[in-house]
Design an enzyme around this catalytic site. Structure first.
Site, PDB file in Angstrom:
ATOM      1  N   CYS A 134     -70.664 -22.964  13.037  1.00 45.45           N
ATOM      2  CA  CYS A 134     -70.072 -23.764  11.965  1.00 45.45           C
ATOM      3  C   CYS A 134     -70.988 -23.823  10.747  1.00 45.45           C
ATOM      4  O   CYS A 134     -71.952 -24.596  10.728  1.00 45.45           O
ATOM      5  CB  CYS A 134     -69.761 -25.179  12.462  1.00 45.45           C
ATOM      6  SG  CYS A 134     -69.018 -26.198  11.191  1.00 45.45           S
ATOM      7  N   CYS A 142     -71.020 -27.194   8.908  1.00 44.87           N
ATOM      8  CA  CYS A 142     -71.775 -28.250   9.582  1.00 44.87           C
ATOM      9  C   CYS A 142     -73.281 -27.989   9.476  1.00 44.87           C
ATOM     10  O   CYS A 142     -74.048 -28.895   9.184  1.00 44.87           O
ATOM     11  CB  CYS A 142     -71.414 -28.332  11.069  1.00 44.87           C
ATOM     12  SG  CYS A 142     -69.687 -28.051  11.441  1.00 44.87           S
ATOM     13  N   ASP A 143     -73.712 -26.761   9.725  1.00 41.83           N
ATOM     14  CA  ASP A 143     -75.143 -26.474   9.907  1.00 41.83           C
ATOM     15  C   ASP A 143     -75.780 -25.675   8.780  1.00 41.83           C
ATOM     16  O   ASP A 143     -77.007 -25.582   8.718  1.00 41.83           O
ATOM     17  CB  ASP A 143     -75.343 -25.692  11.222  1.00 41.83           C
ATOM     18  CG  ASP A 143     -74.775 -26.445  12.408  1.00 41.83           C
ATOM     19  OD1 ASP A 143     -74.836 -27.680  12.392  1.00 41.83           O
ATOM     20  OD2 ASP A 143     -74.268 -25.797  13.347  1.00 41.83           O
TER      21      ASP A 143
END
Ligand SMILES: Cc1cc2nc3c(=O)[nH]c(=O)nc-3n(C[C@H](O)[C@H](O)[C@H](O)COP(=O)(O)OP(=O)(O)OC[C@H]3O[C@@H](n4cnc5c(N)ncnc54)[C@H](O)[C@@H]3O)c2cc1C
Length: 314
Positions: free
Chosen positions: A133, A136-137
């Site tokens: 992701c 997200c990261d």
């Protein structure tokens, strides 16, 4: 007993829910999460009628649209994960971790999940530099060299996000051709810090000793020459396809070889006469937000005709 159960809160399930409520079908709506796969996307530019929207905002809009109809005809149970489908001649039953629900028909819209990279080191370094992701990261890797594995739209979208703040992005594609849109490929190629390696088969994720070690690189093999290369990177973003969320349906419905529900594309009806499916969970060839929503509307229209006919014959 209810008329309909809808399972899944992505574009498909939420579209079905809005249409079901407006047709006054007594419906139970079950979902583990709202918004579906593109909820993590930093920008969606092809949700028709909305030139630009963040994935999280689209997810929020879908939820709000369904909640607008909550009431006499629409019951929402969320979070709720379906674990089993039971089919009978005169009804269907969906079992969840919290209880079971019966209805005349069910629309399954449980979509798909990311396919995992299956090479040595991938499991060991999952969430230790290897991630699925970018939204997200990605920011954790600002200023660093990273790799993206894959050649579809999701891989190029990930690369484009990372290019905004990473030192360099190297995209490893297993073949000579991409499945992504030309416009995304061109946008990525236009960046000076973007590199693309074709015919690159990942062979190993390497990193510091476990426990506590992080990714330091990825090895890949040239599919033509067999030559192996070690690419030093701090982060690896995997975008190699999707797995349909259908394990809970095995042995109940006809699935294809990759686990997608086989449907009649004219009606979205599955192999049991009381079951319909829509969106990425189906064996439709193309999968997009707009297609998922359209599939679901088609399914709902067919469910409505089925239920009306059943009621008039009863
Ligand atoms: C990173 C990314 C970016 C994308 N960008 C775009 C884009 O820009 N434009 C575009 O058109 N498409 C895009 N797509 C594709 C698009 O997201 C999918 O085609 C679409 O989400 C499919 O919708 P769906 O409703 O069929 O399934 P999903 O979106 O997968 O939704 C499935 C829903 O079912 C729920 N669920 C799953 N299993 C269960 C269960 N057992 N019980 C209860 N609920 C369950 C999930 O929580 C989820 O709410 C993107 C995909 C990804 C991964």
């Amino acid at each position: 007993m209810h008329d309909l159960i809808i399972v899944g809160g992505g574009p498909a399930g939420t579209s079905a829910a809005v249409y079901a409520a407006r047709k006054r079908l007594k419906t139970i709506f079950l979902t583990s999460e709202w918004g579906g796969q593109s909820a993590v996307s930093s920008e969606i530019q092809n949700w028709i009628g909305t030139p630009h929207i963040m994935g999280a905002d689209l997810a929020d809009n879908l939820k709000k649209h369904v909640e607008e109809y909550k009431g006499e005809f629409l019951e929402i149970v969320s979070p709720s994960e379906a674990t089993q489908l039971k089919t009978f001649d005169d009804h269907v039953e969906v079992v969840t971790k919290k209880g079971a629900y019966s209805a005349s028909a069910v629309i399954i819209a449980t979509g798909a999940n990311r396919r995992k990279l299956d090479v040595p080191g991938a499991a060991e370094f999952d969430q230790k530099g290897l991630t699925y992701c970018a939204s997200c990261d990605g920011p954790l890797f600002a200023g660093q060299d990273v790799a993206v594995i894959g050649g579809g739209n999701a891989a190029f979208e990930t690369a484009l996000q990372l290019l905004a703040y990473c030192k360099s992005v190297t995209l490893l594609n297993r073949t000579e051709n991409f499945r992504a849109d030309e416009i995304s490929i061109a946008a990525a190629k236009a960046h000076a810090n973007m590199r693309i390696v074709l015919n690159a088969e990942p062979t190993e994720v390497v990193g510091g000793p476990s426990p506590g070690g992080f990714v330091s690189g990825i090895k890949y093999k040239d599919a033509k020459s067999g030559e192996e290369t070690l690419l030093p990177v701090a982060g690896i973003f995997v975008e190699i396809g999707l797995l349909p969320s259908s394990t809970w349906l095995a042995n109940v419905l006809e699935l294809n070889a990759v686990g997608q529900i086989k449907v009649d594309p004219r009606t979205q009806r599955a192999s049991h006469r009381r079951v319909w499916a829509a969106g990425d969970i189906t064996d439709g060839i193309y999968h997009q937000n707009n297609i998922a929503a359209g599939d679901a509307v088609k399914a709902l229209e067919d469910v409505y005709m089925f239920i009306r006919k059943n009621k008039s014959e009863a």
